[in-house]
Design a protein around this motif. Structure first.
Motif, PDB file in Angstrom:
ATOM      1  N   ASP A   3       0.903  -1.195  -0.030  1.00 28.04           N
ATOM      2  CA  ASP A   3      -0.151  -0.082  -0.016  1.00 28.04           C
ATOM      3  C   ASP A   3       0.927   1.478   0.037  1.00 28.04           C
ATOM      4  OD1 ASP A   3      -2.625   1.346   0.120  1.00 28.04           O
ATOM      5  OD2 ASP A   3      -2.074   1.953   2.190  1.00 28.04           O
ATOM      6  N   ASP A   4       2.093   1.014   0.341  1.00 25.17           N
ATOM      7  CA  ASP A   4       2.913   2.450   0.647  1.00 25.17           C
ATOM      8  C   ASP A   4       3.891   2.656  -0.729  1.00 25.17           C
ATOM      9  OD1 ASP A   4       4.487   0.241   1.062  1.00 25.17           O
ATOM     10  OD2 ASP A   4       5.621   1.097   2.645  1.00 25.17           O
ATOM     11  N   PHE A   5       3.452   1.482  -1.694  1.00 19.76           N
ATOM     12  CA  PHE A   5       4.458   1.719  -3.140  1.00 19.76           C
ATOM     13  C   PHE A   5       4.049   3.179  -3.615  1.00 19.76           C
ATOM     14  CE2 PHE A   5       4.702   1.189  -7.771  1.00 19.76           C
ATOM     15  CZ  PHE A   5       5.987   0.975  -7.815  1.00 19.76           C
ATOM     16  N   LEU A   6       2.795   3.674  -3.933  1.00 14.49           N
ATOM     17  CA  LEU A   6       2.431   4.870  -4.382  1.00 14.49           C
ATOM     18  C   LEU A   6       2.753   6.064  -3.091  1.00 14.49           C
ATOM     19  CD1 LEU A   6      -0.748   4.373  -6.236  1.00 14.49           C
ATOM     20  CD2 LEU A   6       1.455   4.303  -7.246  1.00 14.49           C
ATOM     21  N   PRO A   7       2.963   7.167  -3.302  1.00 13.25           N
ATOM     22  CA  PRO A   7       3.300   7.981  -2.391  1.00 13.25           C
ATOM     23  C   PRO A   7       1.701   8.512  -1.711  1.00 13.25           C
ATOM     24  CG  PRO A   7       4.361   8.838  -4.436  1.00 13.25           C
ATOM     25  CD  PRO A   7       3.520   7.685  -4.912  1.00 13.25           C
ATOM     26  N   PRO A   8       1.757   9.018  -0.474  1.00 18.51           N
ATOM     27  CA  PRO A   8       0.568   9.399  -0.045  1.00 18.51           C
ATOM     28  C   PRO A   8      -0.087  10.424  -0.657  1.00 18.51           C
ATOM     29  CG  PRO A   8       2.315   9.964   1.492  1.00 18.51           C
ATOM     30  CD  PRO A   8       2.911   9.196   0.364  1.00 18.51           C
ATOM     31  N   ALA A   9      -1.449  10.610  -0.602  1.00 21.19           N
ATOM     32  CA  ALA A   9      -2.034  11.725  -1.016  1.00 21.19           C
ATOM     33  C   ALA A   9      -2.678  12.628   0.015  1.00 21.19           C
ATOM     34  CB  ALA A   9      -3.164  11.285  -2.074  1.00 21.19           C
ATOM     35  N   ASN A  10      -2.483  13.851  -0.081  1.00 21.07           N
ATOM     36  CA  ASN A  10      -2.978  14.712   0.932  1.00 21.07           C
ATOM     37  C   ASN A  10      -4.066  15.324   0.354  1.00 21.07           C
ATOM     38  OD1 ASN A  10      -3.739  16.601   2.910  1.00 21.07           O
ATOM     39  ND2 ASN A  10      -1.787  16.799   3.750  1.00 21.07           N
ATOM     40  N   VAL A  11      -5.507  15.118   0.195  1.00 17.54           N
ATOM     41  CA  VAL A  11      -6.525  15.624  -0.434  1.00 17.54           C
ATOM     42  C   VAL A  11      -6.922  16.990   0.190  1.00 17.54           C
ATOM     43  CG1 VAL A  11      -7.411  13.282  -1.382  1.00 17.54           C
ATOM     44  CG2 VAL A  11      -8.265  13.975   0.877  1.00 17.54           C
ATOM     45  N   THR A  13      -5.054  19.290   0.947  1.00 19.50           N
ATOM     46  CA  THR A  13      -4.117  20.458   0.147  1.00 19.50           C
ATOM     47  C   THR A  13      -4.156  20.253  -1.228  1.00 19.50           C
ATOM     48  OG1 THR A  13      -2.218  19.037   0.760  1.00 19.50           O
ATOM     49  CG2 THR A  13      -2.591  20.882   2.170  1.00 19.50           C
ATOM     50  N   ALA A  14      -4.698  19.225  -1.807  1.00 14.94           N
ATOM     51  CA  ALA A  14      -4.612  19.015  -3.170  1.00 14.94           C
ATOM     52  C   ALA A  14      -5.696  19.953  -3.782  1.00 14.94           C
ATOM     53  CB  ALA A  14      -5.129  17.545  -3.543  1.00 14.94           C
ATOM     54  N   ALA A  15      -5.139  20.610  -4.543  1.00 16.66           N
ATOM     55  CA  ALA A  15      -6.079  21.749  -5.396  1.00 16.66           C
ATOM     56  C   ALA A  15      -6.059  21.435  -6.729  1.00 16.66           C
ATOM     57  CB  ALA A  15      -5.231  23.365  -5.221  1.00 16.66           C
ATOM     58  N   PRO A  16      -7.281  21.870  -7.239  1.00 17.13           N
ATOM     59  CA  PRO A  16      -7.608  21.846  -8.569  1.00 17.13           C
ATOM     60  C   PRO A  16      -6.412  22.709  -9.575  1.00 17.13           C
ATOM     61  CG  PRO A  16      -9.467  22.526  -7.584  1.00 17.13           C
ATOM     62  CD  PRO A  16      -8.385  22.567  -6.835  1.00 17.13           C
ATOM     63  N   PHE A  17      -6.100  22.138 -10.573  1.00 17.20           N
ATOM     64  CA  PHE A  17      -5.397  22.805 -11.625  1.00 17.20           C
ATOM     65  C   PHE A  17      -6.161  23.849 -12.573  1.00 17.20           C
ATOM     66  CE2 PHE A  17      -2.727  23.935 -15.182  1.00 17.20           C
ATOM     67  CZ  PHE A  17      -1.506  23.961 -14.964  1.00 17.20           C
TER      68      PHE A  17
ATOM     69  N   PRO B  50      -9.787  16.420  -8.950  1.00 16.44           N
ATOM     70  CA  PRO B  50      -8.596  17.083  -8.312  1.00 16.44           C
ATOM     71  C   PRO B  50      -8.545  16.579  -6.989  1.00 16.44           C
ATOM     72  CG  PRO B  50     -10.079  18.641  -8.922  1.00 16.44           C
ATOM     73  CD  PRO B  50     -10.666  17.541  -9.626  1.00 16.44           C
ATOM     74  N   VAL B  56      -5.211  11.581  -7.147  1.00 15.72           N
ATOM     75  CA  VAL B  56      -3.966  12.220  -6.468  1.00 15.72           C
ATOM     76  C   VAL B  56      -2.817  11.415  -6.082  1.00 15.72           C
ATOM     77  CG1 VAL B  56      -3.149  13.728  -4.437  1.00 15.72           C
ATOM     78  CG2 VAL B  56      -5.531  14.034  -5.424  1.00 15.72           C
ATOM     79  N   ARG B  57      -2.966  10.155  -5.561  1.00 15.82           N
ATOM     80  CA  ARG B  57      -1.872   9.476  -5.368  1.00 15.82           C
ATOM     81  C   ARG B  57      -1.305   9.042  -6.656  1.00 15.82           C
ATOM     82  NH1 ARG B  57      -2.328   4.248  -1.577  1.00 15.82           N
ATOM     83  NH2 ARG B  57      -0.159   4.827  -1.265  1.00 15.82           N
ATOM     84  N   ASN B  60       0.843  12.023  -7.767  1.00 13.09           N
ATOM     85  CA  ASN B  60       2.060  12.174  -7.039  1.00 13.09           C
ATOM     86  C   ASN B  60       3.129  11.220  -7.563  1.00 13.09           C
ATOM     87  OD1 ASN B  60       0.566  13.961  -5.738  1.00 13.09           O
ATOM     88  ND2 ASN B  60       0.310  13.047  -3.752  1.00 13.09           N
ATOM     89  N   GLU B 141       2.350  20.795  -3.162  1.00 11.71           N
ATOM     90  CA  GLU B 141       1.168  20.961  -4.065  1.00 11.71           C
ATOM     91  C   GLU B 141       1.350  22.175  -5.137  1.00 11.71           C
ATOM     92  OE1 GLU B 141      -1.075  19.028  -4.037  1.00 11.71           O
ATOM     93  OE2 GLU B 141      -2.304  19.934  -5.696  1.00 11.71           O
ATOM     94  N   HIS B 145       1.760  21.831  -9.394  1.00 13.22           N
ATOM     95  CA  HIS B 145       1.139  22.796 -10.264  1.00 13.22           C
ATOM     96  C   HIS B 145       2.431  23.394 -11.093  1.00 13.22           C
ATOM     97  CE1 HIS B 145      -2.866  22.911  -8.623  1.00 13.22           C
ATOM     98  NE2 HIS B 145      -2.474  22.039  -7.915  1.00 13.22           N
TER      99      HIS B 145
END
Lengths: 90, 174
Positions: A3-11, A13-17, B50, B56-57, B60, B141, B145
């Motif tokens: 499960d830790d193969f992919l980097p974690p996601a902090n949704v 702080t994730a902002a739309p582009f 997004p 997101v994962r 990243n 983040e 971007h």
């Protein structure tokens, strides 16, 4: 797969582009203009410096102008297709 | 001084050209498949959702891998900056040849600035894995971007200019 193969996601702080049409247009215009006002003069000056008297001419300026316009339009088209997820073919 | 260097390098011109061409190929193409067929589809999927945790994962992971993948390109580029002037001196090329003047302009005004930014984003302050290790999520983040915007703008530039420079050196049209 671990499960830790992919980097974690902090949704949180994730902002739309988001990029506006105006920013894309200005970027494309600046890059197109750089062909006419930076690349071409630098080339002509370099040649003039090395003794090529006819480095600047109306015909080569016209070619640079056409290249600048086409280049700017292509950059605009490509950036818009990447920046708009709904326009994706993938 | 230049004449002595020319006498030294001229007999090795084709060998230096071979090394130059190998590194041109690495520089030009080493990130192209990763960019077009991994990064772009994954980043587009993230742009559609997004705040979706899986998107997101995956974003990243793809961008952090792309930072590392650029190592090949960024080893090749300094080799071009070394072998290029050697070819110039050994071959006696000068801006008196139009194609060569244009190639110099493209290298100095297009390729070097793009590569400086690319080094910064992939390996130095913009490296996503290092930022993540610091725990600064806002900076992570922002770096994501910035890098995506840089790739959006620089890819149409290099897709045109690199084949153009290869055309110049092969065909020598003016």
């Amino acid at each position: 797969m671990r499960d830790d193969f992919l980097p974690p996601a902090n949704v949180e702080t994730a902002a739309p582009f988001e990029v506006s049409d105006a920013k894309i247009n200005i970027t494309a215009a600046v890059l197109g203009a750089s062909v006419l006002f930076v690349i071409y003069p630098a080339y002509a000056l370099l040649r003039y410096w090395w003794g090529f008297e006819a480095a600047f001419s109306w015909s080569s300026t016209l070619v640079a102008l056409v290249c600048a316009v086409l280049f700017g339009l292509n950059v605009r088209r490509r950036v818009r297709s990447l920046a708009r997820a709904e326009a994706s073919a993938d | 001084m230049i004449e002595a260097a020319q006498q030294l390098l001229a007999p090795w011109y084709l060998q230096i050209k071979f090394v130059h061409l190998v590194f041109v190929a690495v520089w030009f193409m080493s990130t192209s498949v990763a960019y077009r067929f991994y990064l772009v589809p994954i980043l587009r999927e993230w742009m559609k959702s997004p705040r979706d945790v899986d998107a997101v994962r995956m974003r990243n992971w793809a961008m952090e891998r792309f930072d590392d993948g650029a190592i090949l390109e960024h080893v090749a580029f300094p080799m071009l900056l070394i072998t290029g002037p050697m070819l110039m001196i050994g071959g006696g090329w000068t801006p008196a040849q139009g194609w060569f003047a244009m190639k110099l302009v493209m290298v100095v005004l297009v390729f070097i600035p793009i590569e400086v930014m690319d080094y910064y984003l992939a390996h130095f302050a913009g490296n996503k894995e290092k930022i993540r290790a610091r725990g600064d999520q806002q900076a992570y983040e922002a770096a994501m971007h910035t890098h995506w915007w840089f790739l959006m703008v620089s890819s149409p530039v290099v897709i045109i200019t690199i084949p153009y420079v290869i055309y110049l050196v092969v065909v020598k049209p003016f």
